[in-house]
Design a protein around this motif. Structure first.
Motif, PDB file in Angstrom:
ATOM      1  N   LYS A  56       0.795  -1.159   0.114  1.00  0.00           N
ATOM      2  CA  LYS A  56      -0.098  -0.214   0.060  1.00  0.00           C
ATOM      3  C   LYS A  56       0.874   1.235  -0.044  1.00  0.00           C
ATOM      4  O   LYS A  56       0.333   2.335  -0.514  1.00  0.00           O
ATOM      5  CB  LYS A  56      -0.821   0.208   1.040  1.00  0.00           C
ATOM      6  N   ALA A  57       1.919   1.340   0.760  1.00  0.00           N
ATOM      7  CA  ALA A  57       2.764   2.379   0.573  1.00  0.00           C
ATOM      8  C   ALA A  57       3.258   2.792  -0.619  1.00  0.00           C
ATOM      9  O   ALA A  57       3.770   3.901  -1.019  1.00  0.00           O
ATOM     10  CB  ALA A  57       4.059   2.122   1.562  1.00  0.00           C
ATOM     11  N   LEU A  58       3.180   1.711  -1.669  1.00  0.00           N
ATOM     12  CA  LEU A  58       3.742   2.240  -3.051  1.00  0.00           C
ATOM     13  C   LEU A  58       2.490   3.284  -3.789  1.00  0.00           C
ATOM     14  O   LEU A  58       3.189   3.764  -4.759  1.00  0.00           O
ATOM     15  CB  LEU A  58       3.906   0.859  -3.932  1.00  0.00           C
TER      16      LEU A  58
ATOM     17  N   SER B 143       7.471   3.923 -15.211  1.00  0.00           N
ATOM     18  CA  SER B 143       6.959   2.257 -15.477  1.00  0.00           C
ATOM     19  C   SER B 143       8.467   1.366 -15.322  1.00  0.00           C
ATOM     20  O   SER B 143       8.333   0.324 -14.994  1.00  0.00           O
ATOM     21  CB  SER B 143       6.733   2.293 -16.904  1.00  0.00           C
ATOM     22  N   ALA B 144       9.517   2.154 -15.209  1.00  0.00           N
ATOM     23  CA  ALA B 144      10.667   1.366 -15.019  1.00  0.00           C
ATOM     24  C   ALA B 144      11.034   1.032 -13.648  1.00  0.00           C
ATOM     25  O   ALA B 144      11.679  -0.085 -13.207  1.00  0.00           O
ATOM     26  CB  ALA B 144      11.997   2.107 -15.814  1.00  0.00           C
ATOM     27  N   ASP B 145      10.317   1.517 -12.621  1.00  0.00           N
ATOM     28  CA  ASP B 145      10.525   1.374 -11.403  1.00  0.00           C
ATOM     29  C   ASP B 145       9.315   0.505 -10.834  1.00  0.00           C
ATOM     30  O   ASP B 145       9.694  -0.315  -9.882  1.00  0.00           O
ATOM     31  CB  ASP B 145       9.966   2.785 -10.591  1.00  0.00           C
ATOM     32  N   LEU B 146       8.580   0.010 -11.556  1.00  0.00           N
ATOM     33  CA  LEU B 146       7.274  -0.685 -11.287  1.00  0.00           C
ATOM     34  C   LEU B 146       7.886  -2.145 -10.514  1.00  0.00           C
ATOM     35  O   LEU B 146       7.604  -2.531  -9.524  1.00  0.00           O
ATOM     36  CB  LEU B 146       6.125  -0.618 -12.050  1.00  0.00           C
ATOM     37  N   PRO B 147       8.388  -2.771 -11.554  1.00  0.00           N
ATOM     38  CA  PRO B 147       8.761  -4.262 -11.175  1.00  0.00           C
ATOM     39  C   PRO B 147       9.849  -4.283  -9.865  1.00  0.00           C
ATOM     40  O   PRO B 147       9.512  -5.146  -8.933  1.00  0.00           O
ATOM     41  CB  PRO B 147       9.651  -4.787 -12.102  1.00  0.00           C
TER      42      PRO B 147
ATOM     43  N   GLU C  63      10.600  -5.482  -4.230  1.00  0.00           N
ATOM     44  CA  GLU C  63      11.322  -5.333  -2.810  1.00  0.00           C
ATOM     45  C   GLU C  63       9.945  -4.974  -1.845  1.00  0.00           C
ATOM     46  O   GLU C  63      10.213  -5.642  -0.672  1.00  0.00           O
ATOM     47  CB  GLU C  63      11.893  -3.901  -2.902  1.00  0.00           C
ATOM     48  N   ALA C  64       9.036  -4.591  -2.127  1.00  0.00           N
ATOM     49  CA  ALA C  64       7.694  -4.644  -1.131  1.00  0.00           C
ATOM     50  C   ALA C  64       7.497  -5.963  -0.853  1.00  0.00           C
ATOM     51  O   ALA C  64       7.191  -6.486   0.396  1.00  0.00           O
ATOM     52  CB  ALA C  64       6.525  -3.879  -1.570  1.00  0.00           C
ATOM     53  N   ALA C  65       7.252  -7.015  -1.642  1.00  0.00           N
ATOM     54  CA  ALA C  65       6.611  -8.224  -1.534  1.00  0.00           C
ATOM     55  C   ALA C  65       7.941  -9.055  -0.956  1.00  0.00           C
ATOM     56  O   ALA C  65       7.690  -9.863   0.253  1.00  0.00           O
ATOM     57  CB  ALA C  65       6.662  -8.900  -2.881  1.00  0.00           C
TER      58      ALA C  65
END
Length: 356
Positions: A176-178, A185-189, A194-196
């Motif tokens: 949720k913090a994301l 878009s390059a940051d998304l993966p 890292e959150a997972a």
């Protein structure tokens, strides 16, 4: 004795199998010669072996793996016929799945090509209309599924074990913090992974509790997809409904290896056993993808409490026919109930729309 037998050359011509293939089948115990000369090693076959040899040749023409051919050849004719029918049903299901994947990839590449060749004009800002719903089902004593939906983040998690509910909730909370971060878009993966990973590190390790996690994080028209476990993500486009995740489960691996048909997998006693998940001590290996979103598309993230009992055709009809995402999730849960709802059900629907 030798006068009653066929040399390997004669047997090869009669069976339409090459001598090289016959030597391989001998090594595998699939088609063993009646006699092997102790001095020359030359193989001789009985005429009665021709029927089995021709069956082997036909099954190879169908593309059946040698190990499966060995199993079929050891069966009585009726059982062999049923095994062959099951194998071919699996082949057709696999071809259908690959056809759907190929159609999805063709559609995706054509969209990217259009985006590259079209005149450079400012893209239309997008938003998502969303709804999330979880349900205990009709059998389980507690609900261990978690679901969340906002205009930027869709996520579902399916907990298991004594502390599965908290594990699923923690997995979704970790993402949720994301929503508040300004991401390209390059940051998304990377940020999703890292959150997972943080959720994985916090997962229980002593009592075999854990969770699946499937999520979509949006940045503009790009969607980062993270997936681990056997929950699923689907996209409904004009060209059809596509499943864009692959189950990390024991039965899916057996289907991939050709050892189970999709129909057999649905009732297999190990169908709930995962190969990858958010569980303390387990390997962390999520799948990560980038998708291009367009107005009018609908995305569904759901746990196996839905896909285990509701056919894909019904899911497609609901997604296509529901007036709103809220109606869609309610209809999907209703269909799960009508099918007996033996498991918790979690689902999230996001509809891509042009921002007002």
């Amino acid at each position: 004795m030798h006068g009653e037998l066929m040399t390997i050359g004669t047997f090869a011509r009669a069976s339409r199998l090459s001598p090289k293939a016959l030597r391989l089948y001998d090594e595998l115990g699939l088609l063993t010669p009646v006699h092997v000369d102790p001095h020359s090693g030359y193989r001789h076959y009985a005429p009665a072996q021709l029927e089995r040899a021709r069956l082997v040749a036909w099954l190879r023409r169908l593309g059946m793996p040698l190990a499966r051919i060995h199993e079929v050849c050891e069966l009585a004719p009726g059982a062999a016929a049923r095994a062959l029918a099951a194998y071919w049903a699996q082949v057709e299901a696999d071809v259908a799945a690959r056809r759907d994947l190929a159609a999805f990839l063709v559609d995706q590449l054509e969209r990217e090509n259009t985006a590259m060749t079209a005149p450079q004009t400012p893209s239309t800002p997008l938003t998502m209309r969303v709804a999330a719903l979880t349900d205990r089902g009709l059998v389980r004593p507690a609900n261990q599924d978690a679901a969340y939906a906002s205009s930027r983040l869709l996520a579902v998690a399916d907990g298991y074990g004594p502390r599965g509910g908290p594990a699923a909730t923690a997995a979704v909370e970790a993402l949720k913090a994301l929503e508040d971060q300004d991401l390209t878009s390059a940051d998304l993966p990377a940020v999703l992974e890292e959150a997972a990973r943080r959720a994985h590190r916090a997962a229980p390790s002593a009592d075999e509790s854990g969770s699946t996690l499937t999520a979509l994080l949006r940045s503009g028209a790009r969607l980062g997809l993270l997936h681990i476990g056997d929950s699923r993500a689907y996209v409904l486009r004009d060209s059809g409904l596509f499943c864009v995740t692959h189950d990390h489960s024991v039965v899916q691996s057996l289907v991939d290896e050709g050892r189970l048909t999709p129909e057999e997998a649905a009732s297999h006693p190990q169908r709930a056993q995962l190969l990858r998940s958010l569980e303390g001590g387990a390997d962390f290996a999520p799948d990560l993808q980038l998708l291009e979103a367009h107005p009018g598309e609908r995305y569904l993230l759901c746990t196996d409490g839905l896909t285990g009992v509701v056919p894909a055709e019904t899911i497609q009809d609901v997604l296509a026919g529901a007036a709103t995402p809220r109606q869609a999730v309610a209809e999907l849960v209703r269909h799960a109930h009508e099918a007996g709802a033996p498991d918790n059900v979690g689902c999230v629907v996001g509809e891509v729309a042009a921002a007002a």
